[in-house]
Design a protein around this motif. Structure first.
Motif, PDB file in Angstrom:
ATOM      1  N   ARG A 199       3.318  15.175  11.042  1.00 18.05           N
ATOM      2  CA  ARG A 199       2.886  14.218  12.063  1.00 18.05           C
ATOM      3  C   ARG A 199       2.150  13.019  11.444  1.00 18.05           C
ATOM      4  NH1 ARG A 199       3.350  15.891  17.420  1.00 18.05           N
ATOM      5  NH2 ARG A 199       4.061  18.057  17.604  1.00 18.05           N
ATOM      6  N   CYS A 200       1.323  13.292  10.445  1.00 16.79           N
ATOM      7  CA  CYS A 200       0.626  12.196   9.766  1.00 16.79           C
ATOM      8  C   CYS A 200       1.606  11.306   9.015  1.00 16.79           C
ATOM      9  CB  CYS A 200      -0.433  12.751   8.816  1.00 16.79           C
ATOM     10  SG  CYS A 200      -1.863  13.457   9.659  1.00 16.79           S
ATOM     11  N   ASP A 227      -1.609   4.333  -4.006  1.00 16.68           N
ATOM     12  CA  ASP A 227      -2.889   3.713  -3.684  1.00 16.68           C
ATOM     13  C   ASP A 227      -3.792   4.692  -2.935  1.00 16.68           C
ATOM     14  OD1 ASP A 227      -2.320   1.033  -4.683  1.00 16.68           O
ATOM     15  OD2 ASP A 227      -0.844   0.953  -3.057  1.00 16.68           O
ATOM     16  N   TYR A 228      -3.169   5.557  -2.129  1.00 14.58           N
ATOM     17  CA  TYR A 228      -3.910   6.509  -1.309  1.00 14.58           C
ATOM     18  C   TYR A 228      -3.217   7.870  -1.279  1.00 14.58           C
ATOM     19  CZ  TYR A 228      -6.104   2.314   0.510  1.00 14.58           C
ATOM     20  OH  TYR A 228      -6.763   1.123   0.622  1.00 14.58           O
ATOM     21  N   PHE A 229      -4.011   8.901  -1.045  1.00 13.81           N
ATOM     22  CA  PHE A 229      -3.520  10.234  -0.698  1.00 13.81           C
ATOM     23  C   PHE A 229      -3.841  10.458   0.772  1.00 13.81           C
ATOM     24  CE2 PHE A 229      -4.153  12.868  -4.877  1.00 13.81           C
ATOM     25  CZ  PHE A 229      -3.064  12.248  -5.441  1.00 13.81           C
ATOM     26  N   LEU A 230      -2.952  11.082   1.475  1.00 12.49           N
ATOM     27  CA  LEU A 230      -3.254  11.654   2.770  1.00 12.49           C
ATOM     28  C   LEU A 230      -3.015  13.144   2.572  1.00 12.49           C
ATOM     29  CD1 LEU A 230      -2.521  10.445   6.258  1.00 12.49           C
ATOM     30  CD2 LEU A 230      -2.138  12.831   5.665  1.00 12.49           C
ATOM     31  N   SER A 231      -4.051  13.937   2.731  1.00  7.90           N
ATOM     32  CA  SER A 231      -3.942  15.337   2.355  1.00  7.90           C
ATOM     33  C   SER A 231      -4.307  16.297   3.474  1.00  7.90           C
ATOM     34  CB  SER A 231      -4.844  15.631   1.148  1.00  7.90           C
ATOM     35  OG  SER A 231      -4.794  17.008   0.824  1.00  7.90           O
ATOM     36  N   SER A 232      -3.417  17.246   3.715  1.00  5.80           N
ATOM     37  CA  SER A 232      -3.718  18.422   4.527  1.00  5.80           C
ATOM     38  C   SER A 232      -3.383  19.652   3.669  1.00  5.80           C
ATOM     39  CB  SER A 232      -2.923  18.408   5.836  1.00  5.80           C
ATOM     40  OG  SER A 232      -1.535  18.424   5.593  1.00  5.80           O
ATOM     41  N   MET A 242       0.844  -1.173   0.000  1.00  4.96           N
ATOM     42  CA  MET A 242       0.000   0.000   0.000  1.00  4.96           C
ATOM     43  C   MET A 242       0.891   1.239   0.000  1.00  4.96           C
ATOM     44  SD  MET A 242      -2.945   1.061   2.715  1.00  4.96           S
ATOM     45  CE  MET A 242      -1.913   1.118   4.157  1.00  4.96           C
ATOM     46  N   LYS A 243       0.880   1.971  -1.106  1.00  9.74           N
ATOM     47  CA  LYS A 243       1.703   3.177  -1.246  1.00  9.74           C
ATOM     48  C   LYS A 243       0.836   4.410  -1.019  1.00  9.74           C
ATOM     49  CE  LYS A 243       3.016   2.299  -5.381  1.00  9.74           C
ATOM     50  NZ  LYS A 243       3.656   2.394  -6.685  1.00  9.74           N
ATOM     51  N   THR A 244       1.341   5.315  -0.187  1.00 12.69           N
ATOM     52  CA  THR A 244       0.604   6.527   0.141  1.00 12.69           C
ATOM     53  C   THR A 244       1.408   7.752  -0.260  1.00 12.69           C
ATOM     54  OG1 THR A 244      -0.459   5.418   1.998  1.00 12.69           O
ATOM     55  CG2 THR A 244      -0.506   7.812   2.007  1.00 12.69           C
ATOM     56  N   LEU A 245       0.728   8.702  -0.851  1.00 16.15           N
ATOM     57  CA  LEU A 245       1.300   9.993  -1.226  1.00 16.15           C
ATOM     58  C   LEU A 245       0.767  11.012  -0.232  1.00 16.15           C
ATOM     59  CD1 LEU A 245       2.952  11.507  -3.406  1.00 16.15           C
ATOM     60  CD2 LEU A 245       0.838  11.763  -4.679  1.00 16.15           C
ATOM     61  N   VAL A 246       1.659  11.732   0.440  1.00 21.32           N
ATOM     62  CA  VAL A 246       1.262  12.693   1.460  1.00 21.32           C
ATOM     63  C   VAL A 246       1.386  14.105   0.888  1.00 21.32           C
ATOM     64  CG1 VAL A 246       1.720  13.565   3.783  1.00 21.32           C
ATOM     65  CG2 VAL A 246       1.979  11.125   3.293  1.00 21.32           C
ATOM     66  N   LEU A 247       0.284  14.856   0.979  1.00 21.90           N
ATOM     67  CA  LEU A 247       0.211  16.217   0.452  1.00 21.90           C
ATOM     68  C   LEU A 247      -0.011  17.189   1.590  1.00 21.90           C
ATOM     69  CD1 LEU A 247      -2.531  15.435  -2.220  1.00 21.90           C
ATOM     70  CD2 LEU A 247      -0.078  15.402  -2.614  1.00 21.90           C
ATOM     71  N   GLY A 248       0.796  18.242   1.683  1.00 17.16           N
ATOM     72  CA  GLY A 248       0.539  19.244   2.702  1.00 17.16           C
ATOM     73  C   GLY A 248       1.725  20.149   2.970  1.00 17.16           C
ATOM     74  N   THR A 249       1.484  21.097   3.864  1.00 19.14           N
ATOM     75  CA  THR A 249       2.473  22.130   4.146  1.00 19.14           C
ATOM     76  C   THR A 249       2.687  22.363   5.638  1.00 19.14           C
ATOM     77  OG1 THR A 249       0.788  23.870   4.120  1.00 19.14           O
ATOM     78  CG2 THR A 249       1.878  23.377   2.022  1.00 19.14           C
ATOM     79  N   LEU A 267       4.725   6.192   8.641  1.00 12.49           N
ATOM     80  CA  LEU A 267       6.020   5.509   8.659  1.00 12.49           C
ATOM     81  C   LEU A 267       6.141   4.585   9.868  1.00 12.49           C
ATOM     82  CD1 LEU A 267       8.447   8.404   7.638  1.00 12.49           C
ATOM     83  CD2 LEU A 267       7.798   6.420   6.252  1.00 12.49           C
ATOM     84  N   ASP A 268       5.712   5.069  11.032  1.00  9.28           N
ATOM     85  CA  ASP A 268       5.790   4.264  12.256  1.00  9.28           C
ATOM     86  C   ASP A 268       4.954   2.993  12.165  1.00  9.28           C
ATOM     87  OD1 ASP A 268       7.484   6.136  13.369  1.00  9.28           O
ATOM     88  OD2 ASP A 268       5.945   7.051  14.653  1.00  9.28           O
ATOM     89  N   ASN A 269       3.957   2.993  11.288  1.00  8.11           N
ATOM     90  CA  ASN A 269       3.088   1.829  11.127  1.00  8.11           C
ATOM     91  C   ASN A 269       3.415   1.012   9.880  1.00  8.11           C
ATOM     92  OD1 ASN A 269       0.906   1.715  13.306  1.00  8.11           O
ATOM     93  ND2 ASN A 269       1.102   3.891  12.840  1.00  8.11           N
ATOM     94  N   GLY A 270       4.593   1.265   9.302  1.00  7.38           N
ATOM     95  CA  GLY A 270       5.063   0.457   8.188  1.00  7.38           C
ATOM     96  C   GLY A 270       4.422   0.766   6.844  1.00  7.38           C
ATOM     97  N   ILE A 271       3.789   1.916   6.718  1.00  4.83           N
ATOM     98  CA  ILE A 271       3.167   2.310   5.457  1.00  4.83           C
ATOM     99  C   ILE A 271       4.226   2.941   4.552  1.00  4.83           C
ATOM    100  CG2 ILE A 271       1.381   3.732   4.363  1.00  4.83           C
ATOM    101  CD1 ILE A 271       0.266   1.533   6.232  1.00  4.83           C
ATOM    102  N   GLU A 272       4.274   2.517   3.302  1.00  2.21           N
ATOM    103  CA  GLU A 272       5.224   3.057   2.332  1.00  2.21           C
ATOM    104  C   GLU A 272       4.756   4.432   1.855  1.00  2.21           C
ATOM    105  OE1 GLU A 272       6.939   2.255  -2.161  1.00  2.21           O
ATOM    106  OE2 GLU A 272       5.694   0.726  -1.221  1.00  2.21           O
TER     107      GLU A 272
END
Length: 95
Positions: A14-15, A76-81, A1-8, A20-25
């Motif tokens: 923190r997200c 696979d996912y976005f995490l966005s702030s 499961m690959k995640t792309l993190v968007l934010g400033t 990363l602490d939970n093994g998410i790529e």
């Protein structure tokens, strides 16, 4: 499961750290160029460098060139702030 993190912001960092602490790529961290950053911005690029995560800056997340960049990560996912509205084409990028 690959995640792309968007934010400033610090929330972005923190997200990303929790993922990363939970093994998410994390396939990349995406932030904004310095001149476009909101006042509450954090050092996202420094966090990315410290954790060996690919890092890119985008001013307009909904622009065609930005969408191509995002698609290239095959997330696979976005995490966005993200501090601006993501429109339908951007929201449709993750698998």
């Amino acid at each position: 499961m690959k995640t792309l993190v968007l934010g400033t912001s610090e929330l972005t960092i923190r997200c990303a750290m929790a993922l990363l602490d939970n093994g998410i790529e994390l396939c990349a961290l995406i932030s904004m160029p310095k001149h476009a950053l909101p006042n509450n911005s954090a050092n996202v690029s420094g966090f990315a460098k410290k954790n060996s995560i690919p890092y890119q800056e985008i001013e307009d997340i909904n622009a065609p060139g930005s969408l191509e960049l995002l698609r290239g990560y095959d997330a696979d996912y976005f995490l966005s702030s993200w501090p601006r509205i993501l429109k339908s084409p951007a929201l449709d990028v993750p698998n």
